[in-house]
Design a protein around this motif. Structure first.
Motif, PDB file in Angstrom:
ATOM      1  N   ILE A 185      14.206   3.633   7.995  1.00  0.00           N
ATOM      2  CA  ILE A 185      14.385   2.529   8.949  1.00  0.00           C
ATOM      3  C   ILE A 185      13.029   1.883   9.234  1.00  0.00           C
ATOM      4  CG2 ILE A 185      14.941   2.024  11.376  1.00  0.00           C
ATOM      5  CD1 ILE A 185      17.309   3.959  11.099  1.00  0.00           C
ATOM      6  N   GLN A 186      11.988   2.707   9.346  1.00  0.00           N
ATOM      7  CA  GLN A 186      10.655   2.156   9.597  1.00  0.00           C
ATOM      8  C   GLN A 186      10.182   1.287   8.422  1.00  0.00           C
ATOM      9  OE1 GLN A 186       8.715   5.988  10.768  1.00  0.00           O
ATOM     10  NE2 GLN A 186       8.119   4.859  12.588  1.00  0.00           N
ATOM     11  N   GLU A 193      -0.732   0.685   7.553  1.00  0.00           N
ATOM     12  CA  GLU A 193      -0.638   0.584   9.014  1.00  0.00           C
ATOM     13  C   GLU A 193       0.582  -0.248   9.416  1.00  0.00           C
ATOM     14  OE1 GLU A 193      -3.535   0.411   7.252  1.00  0.00           O
ATOM     15  OE2 GLU A 193      -3.960   2.443   7.943  1.00  0.00           O
ATOM     16  N   GLU A 194       0.859  -1.294   8.644  1.00  0.00           N
ATOM     17  CA  GLU A 194       2.032  -2.121   8.966  1.00  0.00           C
ATOM     18  C   GLU A 194       3.331  -1.371   8.694  1.00  0.00           C
ATOM     19  OE1 GLU A 194       0.506  -6.692   8.253  1.00  0.00           O
ATOM     20  OE2 GLU A 194       0.551  -5.348   6.519  1.00  0.00           O
ATOM     21  N   ILE A 195       3.332  -0.517   7.682  1.00  0.00           N
ATOM     22  CA  ILE A 195       4.528   0.303   7.436  1.00  0.00           C
ATOM     23  C   ILE A 195       4.678   1.290   8.603  1.00  0.00           C
ATOM     24  CG2 ILE A 195       5.678   1.908   5.843  1.00  0.00           C
ATOM     25  CD1 ILE A 195       3.976   0.610   3.574  1.00  0.00           C
ATOM     26  N   GLN A 198       0.832  -1.200   0.000  1.00  0.00           N
ATOM     27  CA  GLN A 198       0.000   0.000   0.000  1.00  0.00           C
ATOM     28  C   GLN A 198       0.875   1.261   0.000  1.00  0.00           C
ATOM     29  OE1 GLN A 198      -2.890   0.007   3.160  1.00  0.00           O
ATOM     30  NE2 GLN A 198      -4.194  -1.479   2.109  1.00  0.00           N
ATOM     31  N   HIS A 199       0.253   2.357  -0.331  1.00  0.00           N
ATOM     32  CA  HIS A 199       0.877   3.675  -0.187  1.00  0.00           C
ATOM     33  C   HIS A 199       1.165   3.881   1.292  1.00  0.00           C
ATOM     34  CE1 HIS A 199       1.494   7.953  -0.343  1.00  0.00           C
ATOM     35  NE2 HIS A 199       1.120   8.062  -1.598  1.00  0.00           N
ATOM     36  N   GLY A 200       2.372   4.273   1.609  1.00  0.00           N
ATOM     37  CA  GLY A 200       2.763   4.422   3.013  1.00  0.00           C
ATOM     38  C   GLY A 200       2.165   5.629   3.706  1.00  0.00           C
ATOM     39  N   THR A 235      -5.643   7.298   0.530  1.00  0.00           N
ATOM     40  CA  THR A 235      -6.745   6.442   0.986  1.00  0.00           C
ATOM     41  C   THR A 235      -7.417   5.749  -0.194  1.00  0.00           C
ATOM     42  OG1 THR A 235      -7.069   7.920   2.860  1.00  0.00           O
ATOM     43  CG2 THR A 235      -8.868   6.404   2.366  1.00  0.00           C
ATOM     44  N   SER A 236      -7.660   6.499  -1.270  1.00  0.00           N
ATOM     45  CA  SER A 236      -8.335   5.895  -2.426  1.00  0.00           C
ATOM     46  C   SER A 236      -7.425   4.868  -3.113  1.00  0.00           C
ATOM     47  CB  SER A 236      -8.779   6.975  -3.414  1.00  0.00           C
ATOM     48  OG  SER A 236      -7.661   7.717  -3.850  1.00  0.00           O
TER      49      SER A 236
END
Lengths: 370, 370
Positions: free
Chosen positions: B353-354, B332-334, B287-289, B305-306
């Protein structure tokens, strides 16, 4: 610095919006030129020239590099309220706009945050142009029932000559000043790291991160390469009240003309001088945070190891001599890892966050702040 | 870019050592010019011009910006062994050495790491000079009983014209190549973020961090503003084996000429094309971060979001259609926070790093890598 044009950036990243920028040009903006007396983040309010950090009276007291660096606006910020959905900032700086290891956005950029609740900091994205006049255009900011409070951090490594803030003509803009009697600041006397090298933008300097996280003012007396525990600076800031005094100067004692014995002498003298004027203000001695190359480049390891022994020695000596309210933040507590630096000496944004977290944890655990 | 002189940097930071640098000049160095075929981090070994990422055969197949960006050496690295305590690197680049929001050390700098044990990565500090010829001088590297293996990451956002490595004449230098048959790479097709904007140095691009943390090769097919799930690129990398294929292109579908429906169409087609050639290779849709300004600048929030709804839809659609070994890494995981970006769009080192940690956690938990 050879500048990339806006159009080139649009092509390169495909993420800016030239059409919107053009539309904005049509709209009438009302500009407010900032008076230097409207700046926050410094101790003296009078006898200050422009966006400098030290009063003019100190010009003849400090060494030339300290005076020059005091003209960098590190740690200074403007406070304002507005209901505008678009905000523009234009300003001019004197000096190099970027450094090889620190981008223009950090050296000469500004950085805008809003405070939406007690600790709800919102960062605002702006389109920037680093030309002779530097501009940041902020747009599409959502409305709120009440006017929002904004913090605009000034550049970390350059002198601001003038600065103005614009909002559309139907919006309000009010420049505010922090209520100095309400809360005493933390005073940080330090080095390039404290000044903000090499944060990618002013808000990422550790003093500014910490100030946001603690929701309290911090005075940045970081002087790149010249945080040397000198009497004129100590004399200056000890004239003012402080919540705590932080001495984070060790990284500059690696200079060839300094070294561990100078560090020991000056640290002792600084503590004595501070205690003569501040009987109970918590005083925090900070070890050298280390270098990311210490494991393999052992001469670099020796530099900080010998200095940190000095800090530990002086700390214990002071405790034994009955000095109270004195504390030490260690290299291990700062906890910088191999990827916390850009050049081995100066933190990147990751290192800046680690510095700020270490300070926050220590100050809270030791109950040094209310 | 107007360059700061070395002397000025010494004065400013007080941390470099001009005397040592002068002494080094006296010593005789033996230089090895790197052959482009000695580079690691790319799929094709033949038909490649210089330090480019794509073979010449693709020049007529891809759009001009993709070809131009493929000349940036993002993700490429040299492997060598040496017993030297001093290493020098000199090279010349074509293009802008820095960007307003990314320092020269990231755009056109190199970055040296050593591997001292299975996962003991050591970063090596070098003195850099960004002149017409860029140079990095590494010194004071501690001896070891055996020769050490070094990874030299090449610049993220510029084309390297030539590069040479020097060691003192009494030391050995051996250029190595990664054993491609030993381990299949992770292939990452992405955007400016995947290419490495805005890491402060090449080693901090998330693909390079992840490659170190997983101790396995990663092929960087990040094309700034132009990671658009295009057939020539998909055709190219699907010719090669991969441990996993990562599609991290969503941030570029915010372009005015793209948008959610193009993203949906192209994502479907890309998955079909990849599955036609790679029956079982794990495929990771990312997904888009997000942007750090999403909370207040809601048009920006809507953009990602879209797009993320599209990724979720297509992911579930593929599962329902019986496509196996397909995965999704969510925004959310990113988990990028408000201070993970330099300009709201591109991660700073903290964000990098994230990103790397999120990928590592996901790949390990889902057992997508051996």
């Amino acid at each position: 610095m050879k500048q990339l044009s806006y159009i080139f950036l649009c092509l390169l990243f495909g993420s800016l919006n030239p059409i919107e920028a053009d539309a904005q040009v049509q709209e009438e903006f009302i500009w407010t030129k900032i008076k230097p007396t409207e700046v926050n983040g410094r101790l003296a309010d009078k006898d200050i020239d422009g966006f400098n950090r030290l009063p003019l009276a100190l010009k003849s007291e400090v060494r030339e590099p300290v005076w020059r660096l005091s003209q960098h606006s590190a740690g200074l910020y403007l406070l304002f309220t507005t209901d505008a959905e678009k905000i523009r900032v234009e300003y001019k700086v004197k000096g190099n706009k970027s450094m090889p290891h620190m981008p223009a956005t950090g050296v000469s950029g500004v950085d805008l945050y809003a405070l939406d609740g007690p600790s709800e900091w919102r960062w605002i994205r702006g389109d920037f142009r680093f030309q002779d006049t530097i501009s940041y255009n902020y747009s599409g900011i959502s409305k709120r029932s009440s006017e929002r409070v904004y913090y605009l951090y000034l550049p970390l490594y350059t002198k601001v000559e003038w600065l103005k803030i614009g909002v559309p003509k139907n919006n309000n803009l009010e420049i505010k000043r922090e209520n100095k009697t309400k809360q005493k600041p933390l005073v940080v006397y330090g080095t390039s790291i404290a000044q903000g090298a090499c944060a990618s933008r002013p808000g990422m300097a550790w003093t500014n991160i910490l100030s946001r996280n603690l929701a309290r003012p911090i005075v940045n007396l970081g002087f790149s390469g010249n945080g040397l525990l000198e009497e004129p600076i100590l004399d200056y800031f000890t004239k003012y009240d402080a919540e705590a005094i932080i001495l984070d100067c060790m990284p500059n004692f690696t200079r060839d003309d300094m070294g561990p014995e100078q560090a020991r002498k000056r640290l002792r003298e600084a503590i004595t001088l501070i205690r003569s004027k501040h009987k109970k203000t918590p005083m925090l001695l900070v070890q050298h945070g280390g270098y990311s190359d210490g494991a393999l480049q052992q001469d670099r390891n020796q530099l900080y190891t010998s200095l940190n022994k000095v800090v530990t020695d002086v700390y214990h000596e002071m405790i034994e001599n009955g000095v109270q309210h004195i504390y030490m933040l260690t290299k291990e507590e700062i906890g910088l890892g191999v990827d916390a630096f850009v050049d081995g000496t100066h933190p990147n944004d990751h290192g800046m966050i680690q510095y700020a977290r270490a300070y926050e944890k220590f100050l809270k655990e030791q109950q040094l702040i209310e």
